[in-house]
Scaffold this motif. Sequence first.
Motif, mmCIF file in Angstrom:
data_model
loop_
_atom_site.group_PDB
_atom_site.id
_atom_site.type_symbol
_atom_site.label_atom_id
_atom_site.label_comp_id
_atom_site.label_asym_id
_atom_site.label_seq_id
_atom_site.Cartn_x
_atom_site.Cartn_y
_atom_site.Cartn_z
ATOM 1 N N LEU A 197 0.809 -1.221 0.000
ATOM 2 C CA LEU A 197 0.000 0.000 0.000
ATOM 3 C C LEU A 197 0.845 1.275 0.000
ATOM 4 C CD1 LEU A 197 -2.965 -0.888 2.393
ATOM 5 C CD2 LEU A 197 -3.128 -0.204 -0.014
ATOM 6 N N LEU A 198 1.991 1.249 0.648
ATOM 7 C CA LEU A 198 2.827 2.455 0.732
ATOM 8 C C LEU A 198 4.065 2.362 -0.155
ATOM 9 C CD1 LEU A 198 2.714 3.177 4.586
ATOM 10 C CD2 LEU A 198 1.262 4.112 2.774
ATOM 11 N N ARG A 199 4.065 1.441 -1.078
ATOM 12 C CA ARG A 199 5.254 1.217 -1.901
ATOM 13 C C ARG A 199 5.652 2.452 -2.699
ATOM 14 N NH1 ARG A 199 6.949 -4.120 -4.004
ATOM 15 N NH2 ARG A 199 8.641 -3.801 -5.494
ATOM 16 N N SER A 200 4.691 3.139 -3.311
ATOM 17 C CA SER A 200 5.026 4.323 -4.112
ATOM 18 C C SER A 200 5.555 5.446 -3.234
ATOM 19 C CB SER A 200 3.810 4.793 -4.909
ATOM 20 O OG SER A 200 2.758 5.158 -4.049
ATOM 21 N N TRP A 201 5.031 5.562 -2.004
ATOM 22 C CA TRP A 201 5.550 6.572 -1.075
ATOM 23 C C TRP A 201 6.976 6.223 -0.647
ATOM 24 C CZ3 TRP A 201 3.588 11.178 -0.520
ATOM 25 C CH2 TRP A 201 2.226 11.387 -0.765
ATOM 26 N N GLY A 202 7.250 4.940 -0.462
ATOM 27 C CA GLY A 202 8.603 4.538 -0.105
ATOM 28 C C GLY A 202 9.591 4.851 -1.208
ATOM 29 N N SER A 203 9.190 4.590 -2.471
ATOM 30 C CA SER A 203 10.049 4.917 -3.604
ATOM 31 C C SER A 203 10.282 6.422 -3.698
ATOM 32 C CB SER A 203 9.406 4.391 -4.892
ATOM 33 O OG SER A 203 10.158 4.787 -6.019
ATOM 34 N N ALA A 204 9.203 7.191 -3.585
ATOM 35 C CA ALA A 204 9.336 8.654 -3.609
ATOM 36 C C ALA A 204 10.215 9.122 -2.457
ATOM 37 C CB ALA A 204 7.958 9.302 -3.527
ATOM 38 N N GLY A 205 10.094 8.457 -1.310
ATOM 39 C CA GLY A 205 10.886 8.837 -0.147
ATOM 40 C C GLY A 205 12.374 8.665 -0.374
ATOM 41 N N ARG A 206 12.763 7.575 -1.024
ATOM 42 C CA ARG A 206 14.185 7.332 -1.269
ATOM 43 C C ARG A 206 14.785 8.399 -2.177
ATOM 44 N NH1 ARG A 206 12.212 2.107 -1.554
ATOM 45 N NH2 ARG A 206 12.185 2.099 -3.838
#
Length: 442
Positions: free
Chosen positions: A131-140
Amino acid sequence: MPPDTMTSRFPRSSPYWPVVSHPLLRRVLPGLAVSALGDGMSLVAVTWLALQLAPPGQRGTWTAIAVAAYTLPSAAGTMIFGRHLAGRSGAQLATWDATLRATALAAIPAAHLIGALSIGLYVALLAASSLLRSWGSAGRFTLIAELLPQRHHLPANAVLGIIGGAATIIGPPLAGILTSWAGPVWVIAIDAATFAALALTYRLAVPAVKKTDPTEIAASRTSGFRIIRHNRSLLGLLALTFGFFLLFGPFYVAMPIIVTEDLHASATTLGLYYTAFGAGSLLGGLATGYLHRRPLWPITIGIVVGFGVVMLPLGLDTPIGLSLPAFALAGLIWAPYTSTSMALFQRTTTANLPQALAANSAVTVLAVPLGTMLGGPLTTGIGARPTLLLCAAATITLGVVAAGLTLLSRKPPATDDAPSASRAKERLPDPDVPTDSGAVRR
């Protein structure tokens, strides 16, 4: 004395030195490496466990659904959790993602232990973890932009690719061995542990940052999409990336079926293919950092065309001795794509970079899962190898069309040595960014 001097010059002259020597990034990189290893192992485990849990005669369909569930819900998560996560720092976004993935993936072996793991529950837990995968990618990538000047963004992006490439070399064969010994469910348990380690690394290594003012958060929920929509370069890049990833998606369904049904091989053989891809990706990632002075648009489009060409042997009835090197070359060509495309975003957007990256992730994260789900009926209808052949040909066509549209929309320079006024306006004025005629060319 001279040898010592030359040795000291080499690492410091490398474009990667400012990345690996950064006081905060050097604490985060080990956690990213451990998590990447877990992800490399899950490449085999997620599909293999789906094959074991799926009802007879529905293996291809359920494998496609499981792989899609591991990424697809992140697009919904981008909007569902947007109000809460917009305005967070890059490290905070990545921490939330790692924590959720560790928790949801750990529930899979827990359900197995009590005898409650079915294919439906398995897919549901995979979906929850993503569910938060895209936020994790954006975060990196936001963390990179927060900590480093723009001239170091491409090498830093490449470091993430190098870590992923190395993990793809080690992870799949290790997963194949562990799967044969203990079963894929315990490989997923290890993956959960690596995400827990990553979450702890972010928590301890990067100082906490105060949340953005709520009024700014509300405005940022749609600003990323608006930025992309009003910038033809970014919109074209988003379309190219979406198509590129979509056409790669069916591989995750077709390749396990080729290994099990055509080659009559085990999970170890599937792991060898992923390892070959990872070996090529590692070499390609090492070279990516040296492209920061090159025009990135032609490189990005060339990657798409080249990747389609080298994927053709996998769609033909070629022996493993030829298809394995071809897949390794595919990894070599693929490796720079994410780094160059993210660098184009990082060079084109500044203050609104986190919003643009989140919007980009919300769209592109759909591509591979949708392609994977498309791979289910394709492999059932025309076969696994014809599916790969069709996708390879379509990828080549996509790259050729993108190159043609780029050439048609380009305005010729006034002279061979000087750019035209309109193209000069498209360049970023940031003095930290090296001159790059292809970085923001439409």
